[in-house]
Write an enzyme that holds these catalytic residues in place. Structure first.
Site, PDB file in Angstrom:
ATOM      1  N   ASN A 164      -3.740  -2.620  -5.090  1.00 48.66           N
ATOM      2  CA  ASN A 164      -4.928  -3.054  -4.355  1.00 48.66           C
ATOM      3  C   ASN A 164      -5.186  -2.149  -3.154  1.00 48.66           C
ATOM      4  OD1 ASN A 164      -7.135  -4.758  -3.994  1.00 48.66           O
ATOM      5  ND2 ASN A 164      -6.019  -6.200  -2.706  1.00 48.66           N
ATOM      6  N   HIS A 206      -4.998  -9.176   3.446  1.00 48.12           N
ATOM      7  CA  HIS A 206      -3.898  -9.197   4.412  1.00 48.12           C
ATOM      8  C   HIS A 206      -4.376  -9.326   5.851  1.00 48.12           C
ATOM      9  CE1 HIS A 206      -4.229  -4.593   5.010  1.00 48.12           C
ATOM     10  NE2 HIS A 206      -5.166  -4.933   4.154  1.00 48.12           N
ATOM     11  N   GLU A 221     -11.067  -5.375   1.458  1.00 41.79           N
ATOM     12  CA  GLU A 221     -10.504  -6.189   0.374  1.00 41.79           C
ATOM     13  C   GLU A 221     -11.371  -7.405   0.062  1.00 41.79           C
ATOM     14  OE1 GLU A 221      -7.002  -3.809   1.796  1.00 41.79           O
ATOM     15  OE2 GLU A 221      -8.923  -4.506   2.554  1.00 41.79           O
ATOM     16  N   ASP A 268       0.829  -1.211   0.000  1.00 39.54           N
ATOM     17  CA  ASP A 268       0.000   0.000   0.000  1.00 39.54           C
ATOM     18  C   ASP A 268       0.862   1.261   0.000  1.00 39.54           C
ATOM     19  OD1 ASP A 268      -2.177  -1.645   0.040  1.00 39.54           O
ATOM     20  OD2 ASP A 268      -3.146  -0.676   1.748  1.00 39.54           O
TER      21      ASP A 268
END
Length: 429
Positions: free
Chosen positions: A89, A383, A337, A48
């Site tokens: 993402n 994650h 996500e 990120d």
């Protein structure tokens, strides 16, 4: 790559908390929006934060980095024309930069993760940017998104906060640069208010003046401001550390995590309070958390809205608590996500946990004796789900195999290295 998590009775050792992803991405952005050179000490390295690095460079910022710090010469209020931006993402990076894109002529945000970020909604922010005069092409509020900004002036902007606070943060980064004063009115509810506190803290450090109501539902932003070059130091990350602390809580442990500020504005700092409520022996002094776990926990009820990115780790600990735990006001977990309620609980059930869901709640019927494990589980490329499922694997009677566990690098590339350093029996396959 997959990871196999084996039963691990005890964890011992000391680790430094990774640097905060949330603060790093915000510091990178305000440094890019300044005219001049800023320095960020101890920035996070994750997919990120690296996405933010890449994108601000594409927009014209100049970055020089060594092992301790990164210096950034910003582009101010004039981002360089660029045809496309790839945020990977990273949802927060996308939304913050959608706001900055309103300063440019035309930017297209591409869709490289159609099964994750590509499914997440951004309509509320699109509506707000259109109020400022931006033209936005999109796919029912989803990527790919093209923004033609023109010359936004300011004025009254209304934005919904019921799905994500990131839309509001995007406007707070943008509006100080507009020529006229702005008023931002938040409609409906505002999720994750504590994260807005982090945004305002960083903006203040960058020399920006914003007048916020006490409930964060309205903001007055003077126009024609300039971001000032500054030096920033990134604090330790509570969201990632929450999983480490939960792992220590569910095992027999003597684990120390440093660089976790007692007075941090990170809402996920609540992991400390929740573990104490679960009767986990721990101390938190001088930015150091020391857990002496016994593996014995009691159930808890907790409003998770202010600590969104720590809730999954809390739930993992509650899997082994005596009694029934309840985590409520967490509907925004569904818009991450993956659906971090339905998807996560499905995998927990496969591992042997006793869990149930409501639209905005997670209910956990604890199993102090442990869970069966012995299955392959799907972390949905998320994650936070990967980290939390690993905690459950440490107390599973048979190994858990977590698919695509390398996606932990989105926020915490060294997660499994840190667990192994503490004695966790995990292996890549």
């Amino acid at each position: 790559m997959d990871v196999i998590v084996n039963n691990t009775p005890s964890l011992t050792g000391t680790i430094d908390a990774l640097s905060s992803k949330n603060y790093t991405t915000r510091y990178l952005l305000v440094a890019a929006l300044a005219e001049g050179t800023s320095t960020i000490y101890y920035p996070a390295h994750s997919e990120d934060s690296d996405a933010m690095r890449r994108c601000i460079q594409d927009l014209g910022a100049v970055l020089v980095e060594d092992d301790e710090k990164i210096t950034i010469t910003g582009f101010g209020s004039a981002p360089r024309p660029t045809g496309e931006l790839n945020v990977g993402n990273a949802g927060a990076v996308l939304r913050f930069l959608m706001g900055i894109a309103a300063l440019g002529e035309e930017i297209t945000f591409v869709n490289t993760y159609p099964e994750s970020l590509g499914k997440r909604p951004h309509q509320d922010l699109i509506d707000a940017l259109e109020q400022l005069g931006a033209e936005v092409d999109h796919q029912e509020g989803r990527l790919p998104i093209t923004i033609r900004g023109g010359k936004p002036q300011g004025g009254v902007i209304r934005v919904s906060g019921s799905v994500s606070s990131q839309y509001l943060s995007a406007l707070l980064f943008l509006t100080p640069l507009l020529p006229q004063d702005s008023t931002i009115e938040v409609l409906h509810d505002l999720k994750s208010k504590v994260v807005i506190g982090q945004t305002l803290e960083v903006l203040e450090q960058a020399g920006i003046v914003i007048h916020a109501s006490d409930d964060y539902m309205s903001f007055k932003v003077p126009g024609s401001q300039k971001y000032k070059p500054a030096n920033y130091t990134v604090q330790g990350d509570y969201p990632g550390s929450a999983a480490i602390l939960a792992a220590a809580a569910v095992t027999s442990s003597d684990v120390t995590v440093t660089r976790l500020m007692e007075k941090s504005k990170q809402g996920e700092r609540a992991i400390i309070d929740v573990l104490k409520m679960m009767n986990v022996p721990l101390t938190h002094e001088n930015n150091v958390v020391h857990v002496q776990g016994t593996g014995k926990l009691t159930a808890v009820e907790f409003d998770g809205d202010a600590a969104t990115d720590a809730v999954l780790a809390m739930v993992a600990a509650a899997v082994f608590a005596e009694g029934t735990s309840r985590f409520y006001n967490v509907e925004n977990l569904r818009y991450k996500e993956c659906d971090r309620i339905t998807d996560y609980l499905h995998e927990l059930s496969k591992a042997g946990a006793r869990v149930e869901e409501k639209q905005a709640e997670i209910i956990v019927h604890g199993r102090p004796e442990g869970v069966e494990g012995g299955v392959e589980i799907n972390a949905h490329y998320d994650h936070r789900v990967i980290m939390a499922l690993t905690v459950v694997g440490l107390r599973s009677k048979e190994p858990l195999r977590i698919k695509d566990a390398h996606h932990v690098a989105k926020s915490y590339p060294g997660y499994f290295d840190h667990l192994q350093a503490l004695g966790a029996n995990v292996e890549w396959v």
